[in-house]
Design a protein around this motif. Sequence first.
Motif, PDB file in Angstrom:
ATOM      1  N   THR A   1       0.785  -1.211   0.055  1.00  0.00           N
ATOM      2  CA  THR A   1       0.041   0.079   0.037  1.00  0.00           C
ATOM      3  C   THR A   1       0.846   1.393   0.180  1.00  0.00           C
ATOM      4  O   THR A   1       1.823   1.369   0.662  1.00  0.00           O
ATOM      5  N   SER A   2       0.552   2.418  -0.712  1.00  0.00           N
ATOM      6  CA  SER A   2       1.122   3.336  -0.927  1.00  0.00           C
ATOM      7  C   SER A   2       1.128   4.241   0.551  1.00  0.00           C
ATOM      8  O   SER A   2      -0.082   4.395   0.910  1.00  0.00           O
ATOM      9  N   LEU A   3       2.084   4.687   1.186  1.00  0.00           N
ATOM     10  CA  LEU A   3       2.301   5.197   2.468  1.00  0.00           C
ATOM     11  C   LEU A   3       3.249   6.505   2.448  1.00  0.00           C
ATOM     12  O   LEU A   3       4.297   6.368   2.272  1.00  0.00           O
ATOM     13  N   PHE A   4       2.751   7.477   2.550  1.00  0.00           N
ATOM     14  CA  PHE A   4       3.641   8.794   2.668  1.00  0.00           C
ATOM     15  C   PHE A   4       4.480   8.423   4.039  1.00  0.00           C
ATOM     16  O   PHE A   4       4.199   8.009   5.018  1.00  0.00           O
TER      17      PHE A   4
ATOM     18  N   ALA B   1       0.312  13.026   8.457  1.00  0.00           N
ATOM     19  CA  ALA B   1      -0.234  12.611   7.226  1.00  0.00           C
ATOM     20  C   ALA B   1      -1.039  11.328   7.231  1.00  0.00           C
ATOM     21  O   ALA B   1      -1.938  11.351   6.570  1.00  0.00           O
ATOM     22  N   TRP B   2      -0.930  10.519   8.323  1.00  0.00           N
ATOM     23  CA  TRP B   2      -1.472   9.293   8.167  1.00  0.00           C
ATOM     24  C   TRP B   2      -2.537   9.150   8.816  1.00  0.00           C
ATOM     25  O   TRP B   2      -3.647   8.472   9.108  1.00  0.00           O
ATOM     26  N   THR B   3      -3.009  10.440   9.366  1.00  0.00           N
ATOM     27  CA  THR B   3      -4.446  10.660  10.218  1.00  0.00           C
ATOM     28  C   THR B   3      -5.532  10.366   9.240  1.00  0.00           C
ATOM     29  O   THR B   3      -6.665  10.112   9.599  1.00  0.00           O
TER      30      THR B   3
ATOM     31  N   SER C   1      -5.002   5.145  10.534  1.00  0.00           N
ATOM     32  CA  SER C   1      -5.628   6.557  10.915  1.00  0.00           C
ATOM     33  C   SER C   1      -6.083   6.778  12.221  1.00  0.00           C
ATOM     34  O   SER C   1      -5.856   7.996  12.928  1.00  0.00           O
ATOM     35  N   ASP C   2      -6.782   5.874  12.781  1.00  0.00           N
ATOM     36  CA  ASP C   2      -7.024   6.012  14.206  1.00  0.00           C
ATOM     37  C   ASP C   2      -6.068   6.092  15.080  1.00  0.00           C
ATOM     38  O   ASP C   2      -6.384   7.037  16.221  1.00  0.00           O
ATOM     39  N   LEU C   3      -5.205   5.307  15.052  1.00  0.00           N
ATOM     40  CA  LEU C   3      -3.999   5.435  15.944  1.00  0.00           C
ATOM     41  C   LEU C   3      -3.362   6.703  15.812  1.00  0.00           C
ATOM     42  O   LEU C   3      -2.992   7.276  16.962  1.00  0.00           O
ATOM     43  N   CYS C   4      -3.150   7.227  14.549  1.00  0.00           N
ATOM     44  CA  CYS C   4      -2.503   8.494  14.465  1.00  0.00           C
ATOM     45  C   CYS C   4      -3.525   9.773  15.041  1.00  0.00           C
ATOM     46  O   CYS C   4      -2.887  10.706  15.597  1.00  0.00           O
TER      47      CYS C   4
ATOM     48  N   HIS D   1      -4.181  13.953  18.720  1.00  0.00           N
ATOM     49  CA  HIS D   1      -5.191  14.755  19.334  1.00  0.00           C
ATOM     50  C   HIS D   1      -5.047  14.439  20.956  1.00  0.00           C
ATOM     51  O   HIS D   1      -5.955  14.685  21.664  1.00  0.00           O
ATOM     52  N   ARG D   2      -3.731  13.803  21.233  1.00  0.00           N
ATOM     53  CA  ARG D   2      -3.476  13.368  22.729  1.00  0.00           C
ATOM     54  C   ARG D   2      -4.572  12.458  23.145  1.00  0.00           C
ATOM     55  O   ARG D   2      -5.029  12.917  24.472  1.00  0.00           O
ATOM     56  N   ARG D   3      -5.416  11.654  22.521  1.00  0.00           N
ATOM     57  CA  ARG D   3      -6.376  10.790  23.006  1.00  0.00           C
ATOM     58  C   ARG D   3      -5.593   9.437  23.224  1.00  0.00           C
ATOM     59  O   ARG D   3      -5.749   8.746  22.544  1.00  0.00           O
ATOM     60  N   LEU D   4      -4.688   9.296  24.236  1.00  0.00           N
ATOM     61  CA  LEU D   4      -3.730   8.408  24.671  1.00  0.00           C
ATOM     62  C   LEU D   4      -4.560   7.101  25.170  1.00  0.00           C
ATOM     63  O   LEU D   4      -5.563   7.403  25.647  1.00  0.00           O
TER      64      LEU D   4
END
Length: 265
Positions: free
Chosen positions: A106-109, A150-152, A160-163, A168-171
């Motif tokens: 998969t393409s990933l920046f 960028a992965w968000t 995307s969820d983890l990023c 957003h500091r939702r650790l």
Amino acid sequence: MKKETVSAKYERLRLRHWVMFWVLVAATHALVIAIFSNVDVRTLLPVNVVNDELVVEAKGIYSIEKYLIARRLMYWQVYLHKTVLAAETLLINILRRAREVALQGTSLFATPALHYFLYHTPGGKEKNQKEILAHFLQLDDSDITVSVKAWTTHSDRILSDLCNRLIHRRLYKIVLQHQPFPSDYIEDLKQKAKQHFRLSDDEMPYYVFSGSISNHAYSPQYEKIEILYNNGTLCDVAEASDMLNLQVLSKVVEKHFICYPKELA
């Protein structure tokens, strides 16, 4: 005696932490002044050489005691603080997921330095090792930050969820204790996460996982500190010190932790 309120206890603990912080700052400030004003640093920590080994003279034992205690505080209250640990494990999971997505084609920046490690598998050849080292030396926190941001919006929902959680500091919610967590408790959290986030078994470790951390402020086996007395005899600092808790600092302290999204709390 009047019971102490939660807010009063918090203020008292916060004040104590600030006092310890400024004690460390003052000690560092004194050392810097000593170095740049041509003061002999040995007056702060008297050292000597015996049998090609660096030892501390007996009058410097109190400085060593303070250093070891400060080291323990820095590890448990800063480096191994549960918030730091939650952010660190989240970032590790982000990089693991990014690597997994990249190896699927998969393409990933990613920045050039980070791109190399996402899409290449290190080998054992000497030439390859030099190439790996060259790319590794180009890495810094900016490579990670810009890539994670960028992965968000990436199409992989786990990545995307983890990023987004990190940006957003939702650790993770993290719980620390001295005993391992019961397997049924961990399994219950996994089932809740599986239903809440609609996860597969392969995706589960990104959201619910456990582990352990350990630390010891002083290890005589690997970093022995010997005290030199006036009569020429040597003694380990843990034995020479009259502080009972200094011997305790040489013992390995292990804590177990479990991480999971705060939505499950």
